[in-house]
Scaffold this active site. Structure first.
Site, PDB file in Angstrom:
ATOM      1  CB  SER A  66      -0.861  -0.032   1.092  1.00  0.00           C
ATOM      2  OG  SER A  66      -1.585   1.048   1.296  1.00  0.00           O
ATOM      3  CE1 TYR A 118      -4.506  -2.228   5.144  1.00  0.00           C
ATOM      4  CE2 TYR A 118      -2.943  -0.342   4.759  1.00  0.00           C
ATOM      5  CZ  TYR A 118      -3.910  -1.533   4.032  1.00  0.00           C
ATOM      6  OH  TYR A 118      -3.926  -1.352   2.752  1.00  0.00           O
TER       7      TYR A 118
END
Length: 258
Positions: A140, A153
């Site tokens: 990401s 995350y």
């Protein structure tokens, strides 16, 4: 039934290869599974959503493997014999560090960092034996940059970046490449939930979250489509990408450049 590909799509031939895709029942994982299947790979569809996997198997996209990847032994075993691994499965929780549930933090790291390690660990002996392998980790922009309220995350994705590079270094002489793909905000169920969570966290309407929070730093003001990410993943699995190794490749509309 297979998915039609645009005539502008790069020609990737993965005939005879076995690909394992985690989180394959939806979003980026589903797009990757479809794309690799179109390229000729035999795809193992790994996800916890059994009914969705059964439908995809019936459609001919691949072989359904219903599995909770936090069962690490089973995750490793599922990867035996895979030529290609796409580590994609993930979840998200949005909360300040002081309020972040410790059990949730542990689960996210287990699913998004430990499970990819075990999946790759299970697949490498086969890759090394045959002198060819592709590991693509769906990271990401949050593997490259941090955002508030996403401690687990961001930690997991940063860890995945480091793991990917180690795999690249160790596998280089064995014909195995390992790379990260770093999407910005993709049109998925996970992002839709983030929009809802961010609206609650910031006290603003959901439509303002997209423009003022998610895409505030993104020059290209739209969500990314899963198929756009899958196209890069497919290329990284090709023979032509053999010298792309240990890289982190943003697909973020210049988010990380700003």
């Amino acid at each position: 039934m297979t998915t039609e590909v645009s005539p502008h799509t790069a020609q990737v031939d993965l005939t005879g290869r076995t690909a394992l895709v985690t989180g394959a029942a939806g979003g980026i994982g589903l797009a990757c599974a479809r794309r690799l299947s179109v390229a000729g790979a035999s795809v193992r569809l790994v996800d916890v959503d059994g009914p969705a996997l059964a439908a995809l198997e019936e459609e001919g996209v691949g072989e359904a493997v219903e599995l909770d990847l936090t069962d690490l032994e089973s995750a490793e075993e599922a990867a035996r014999g895979a030529d290609i691994v796409v580590n994609n499965a993930g979840v998200q929780t949005v909360a300040p560090v002081q309020d972040f549930p410790p059990d949730r933090f542990s689960l996210i790291l287990r699913l998004m960092l430990e499970a990819p390690f075990r999946v790759v660990r299970g697949s490498l002996p086969h890759m090394y034996q045959h002198g060819w392998g592709r590991v693509v980790n769906v990271s990401s922009v949050h593997g490259l940059r941090a955002s508030a309220y996403k401690s687990a995350y961001v930690a997991a994705k940063h860890g995945l970046e480091g793991l990917s590079k180690v795999i690249a270094l160790e596998g280089a002489e064995q014909g195995v490449t390992s790379n990260c793909v770093n999407p910005g905000y993709v049109r998925t169920t996970l992002v839709e939930k983030q929009i809802t969570d961010q609206a609650a966290a910031h006290g603003i309407p959901e439509e303002r979250v997209v423009s003022e929070v998610l895409l505030a730093r993104t020059p290209v003001k739209r969500l990314i489509e899963p198929a756009e990410v899958a196209e890069l993943v497919a290329y990284l699995c090709s023979d032509d990408a053999s010298f792309i190794n240990g890289a982190s490749l943003p697909v973020d509309g210049a988010w990380s450049a700003s």
